[in-house]
Design an enzyme around this catalytic site. Structure first.
Site, mmCIF file in Angstrom:
data_model
loop_
_atom_site.group_PDB
_atom_site.id
_atom_site.type_symbol
_atom_site.label_atom_id
_atom_site.label_comp_id
_atom_site.label_asym_id
_atom_site.label_seq_id
_atom_site.Cartn_x
_atom_site.Cartn_y
_atom_site.Cartn_z
ATOM 1 N N HIS A 1 -13.066 12.918 23.549
ATOM 2 C CA HIS A 1 -13.580 13.065 22.183
ATOM 3 C C HIS A 1 -13.653 14.552 21.874
ATOM 4 O O HIS A 1 -13.848 15.373 22.777
ATOM 5 C CB HIS A 1 -14.983 12.437 22.159
ATOM 6 N N GLN B 1 -19.851 6.411 25.323
ATOM 7 C CA GLN B 1 -19.303 5.061 25.123
ATOM 8 C C GLN B 1 -19.563 4.145 26.311
ATOM 9 O O GLN B 1 -19.186 2.976 26.276
ATOM 10 C CB GLN B 1 -17.793 5.132 24.870
ATOM 11 N N CYS C 1 -12.121 11.083 16.091
ATOM 12 C CA CYS C 1 -12.503 12.360 16.727
ATOM 13 C C CYS C 1 -11.796 12.529 18.062
ATOM 14 O O CYS C 1 -12.372 13.038 19.032
ATOM 15 C CB CYS C 1 -14.009 12.471 16.918
ATOM 16 N N LYS D 1 -25.878 5.108 19.932
ATOM 17 C CA LYS D 1 -24.847 4.154 20.385
ATOM 18 C C LYS D 1 -25.451 3.125 21.342
ATOM 19 O O LYS D 1 -24.799 2.176 21.752
ATOM 20 C CB LYS D 1 -23.711 4.896 21.078
ATOM 21 N N ASP E 1 -19.250 12.519 30.018
ATOM 22 C CA ASP E 1 -19.618 12.142 28.660
ATOM 23 C C ASP E 1 -19.792 10.622 28.661
ATOM 24 O O ASP E 1 -18.814 9.870 28.701
ATOM 25 C CB ASP E 1 -18.495 12.587 27.710
HETATM 26 N N1 PMP Z 1 -18.210 11.384 23.142
HETATM 27 C C1 PMP Z 1 -17.719 10.181 22.851
HETATM 28 C C2 PMP Z 1 -16.826 9.490 23.829
HETATM 29 C C3 PMP Z 1 -18.067 9.569 21.644
HETATM 30 O O1 PMP Z 1 -17.572 8.368 21.339
HETATM 31 C C4 PMP Z 1 -18.916 10.249 20.744
HETATM 32 C C5 PMP Z 1 -19.300 9.651 19.410
HETATM 33 N N2 PMP Z 1 -18.233 9.110 18.688
HETATM 34 C C6 PMP Z 1 -19.402 11.491 21.110
HETATM 35 C C7 PMP Z 1 -19.035 12.026 22.313
HETATM 36 C C8 PMP Z 1 -20.303 12.288 20.206
HETATM 37 O O2 PMP Z 1 -21.539 11.661 20.082
HETATM 38 P P1 PMP Z 1 -22.602 12.206 19.024
HETATM 39 O O3 PMP Z 1 -21.886 12.315 17.714
HETATM 40 O O4 PMP Z 1 -23.666 11.162 19.019
HETATM 41 O O5 PMP Z 1 -23.086 13.521 19.537
#
Ligand code: PMP
Length: 416
Positions: A133, A213, A374, A236, A210
């Site tokens: 991401h 997910q 993203c 999430k 990270d």
């Molecule tokens: N890493 C991953 C794999 C994600 O899916 C996301 C959110 N789409 C994020 C990081 C970022 O999370 P946040 O916007 O809650 O900081």
């Protein structure tokens, strides 16, 4: 919907009962029952989480860690109890290894700007994967620019799985940090984190995972994974927005300089010199989102009551069922077909732009995500501008996936 429940062989998970816990799932959208298939972007909240936050604001609210009066003490106890729930959820050794942040993005920036700035110099390398991401790419790019270091990327195969031997080849004597996603948000691929930490640690390289997910789909064990940092967002995990978690090994957190300065994170302040509070408070400058931490604790309690094993069985069934349904649609290509996969059905349709797919689905009351998620490098890797992504959670049903498949067929009729 109840018919769908009968078809679902996920013994142990009463999906209809769970759905009643999530008030938003009773909403209508464009005159249809809402079919919410965008939990990977942000999950819906059970009443238990909403109530815990409302109770806190109604009966226990005050600022924390400061007041000598009873209410402040109660609020502090509730906040610290939430930290302990997160510790247990991640199976971290100590509650002081749990830092409350705004979310995954802030957690990764914190590590890049503190641990990274301290240990990364000119010519050093940060190793990530091709499925990250943006929030696990850009903070490292900023660090690399700042330090004259290089971002190195381990490739993925055509199914979207990490090529572990290629990853290993890229671990060099200059690698200072490995940063990998546990589960890809665009593809659903699950990374072999335990193998990754083993390979990195053999070379003395710390690993940040990270977990944004991964957390909604099962209990995490940071000691089993043997990672050095683990980041996730509450929103999430069926909790509120505004709060997330950075787990860090205590010896690493202790060795890192502060991220932001201000109240709460200091021990003493004078104009000549200030000293820092113990971890985790050293990294928690300013008043945090206290109610959100309590909501996150309630979400973890809720999932524990539902049972992580039951959730995993249910979601596996949905993923298999949904994959078979979509695979049977001519002109549909799945993006992300790794053997080890979680909760995500990403696809493109011949001759129809994903935004058009999303718009038609929306008219049917079906909420999916369209775009690059993203993860623009993932789109480049698969040579698509964007995908349509349906993602499932513990409250999703087979009937919702049936509705998705019907709406995709309708979209194809409209566009051909
Ligand atoms: N890493 C991953 C794999 C994600 O899916 C996301 C959110 N789409 C994020 C990081 C970022 O999370 P946040 O916007 O809650 O900081």
């Amino acid at each position: 919907m109840s018919a769908a429940n009968e078809q679902t062989p996920a013994a142990g998970l009463d999906v209809e009962r769970i759905r009643r816990d999530f008030p938003i799932l009773a909403e209508q959208s464009h005159g249809h029952p809402l079919v919410f298939l965008d939990s990977a972007a942000s999950a819906q909240k059970p009443q238990q989480v909403i109530d815990a936050m409302s109770e806190f604001y109604s009966h226990d609210y005050a600022n924390i860690h400061r007041g000598v009066y009873e209410l402040s003490q109660r609020a502090t106890d509730a906040f610290e109890a939430a930290r302990e729930k997160v510790r247990a959820f991640l199976n971290a050794g100590e509650a002081r290894e749990i830092v409350f942040v705004r979310g995954t993005t802030e957690a990764i920036n914190l590590v890049a700007m503190t641990h990274g700035r301290k240990h990364v110099g000119a010519g050093d390398e940060i190793l990530i994967t091709a499925m990250e991401h943006h929030s696990n790419i850009v903070p490292w790019q900023l660090l690399c620019e700042d330090r004259g270091a290089n971002l190195v990327v381990a490739p993925i195969d055509d199914r979207g799985a990490l090529l572990l031997d290629e990853f290993e080849k890229r671990l060099s004597p200059r690698t200072r940090m490995v940063a990998v996603t546990h589960v890809s948000n665009a593809l659903g691929s699950v990374n072999p984190v335990r193998e990754i930490t083993r390979l990195a640690h053999e070379r003395g390289v710390p690993v940040l995972v990270d977990g944004a997910q991964a957390v909604p789909h099962g209990r995490i064990d940071v000691r089993e994974l043997d990672c050095d940092f683990y980041a996730f967002s509450s929103h999430k995990l069926f909790g509120p927005t505004g709060i997330g978690v950075l787990y860090g090994r205590s010896e690493l957190l202790e060795s890192m300089p502060p991220y932001q300065g201000g109240g709460e994170m200091i021990l003493t302040v004078s104009f000549e010199k200030s000293t820092w509070a113990e971890i985790p408070h050293k990294f928690e400058a300013g008043t945090p989102d206290i109610a959100a931490a309590i909501g996150l604790g309630a979400a973890i309690d809720y999932l524990g009551e539902v049972g992580f094993d039951h959730i995993a069985v249910h979601e596996r069934d949905l993923l298999e069922y949904g994959t078979a349904l979509l695979d049977a649609i001519p002109g549909l290509r799945m993006i992300g077909t790794a053997a080890d996969k979680a909760a995500v059905l990403s696809f493109v349709l011949d001759g129809v732009h994903p935004h058009d797919v999303g718009t038609i689905l929306d008219q049917e009351g079906i909420a999916v995500r369209t775009g690059h998620h993203c993860a623009q490098p993932v789109m480049d890797r698969f040579e698509v501008p964007a995908t349509t992504r349906a993602s499932v959670a513990l409250y999703s049903t087979r009937a919702e996936l049936d509705a998705l498949a019907r709406a995709i067929l309708k979209t194809q009729e409209i566009f051909t």
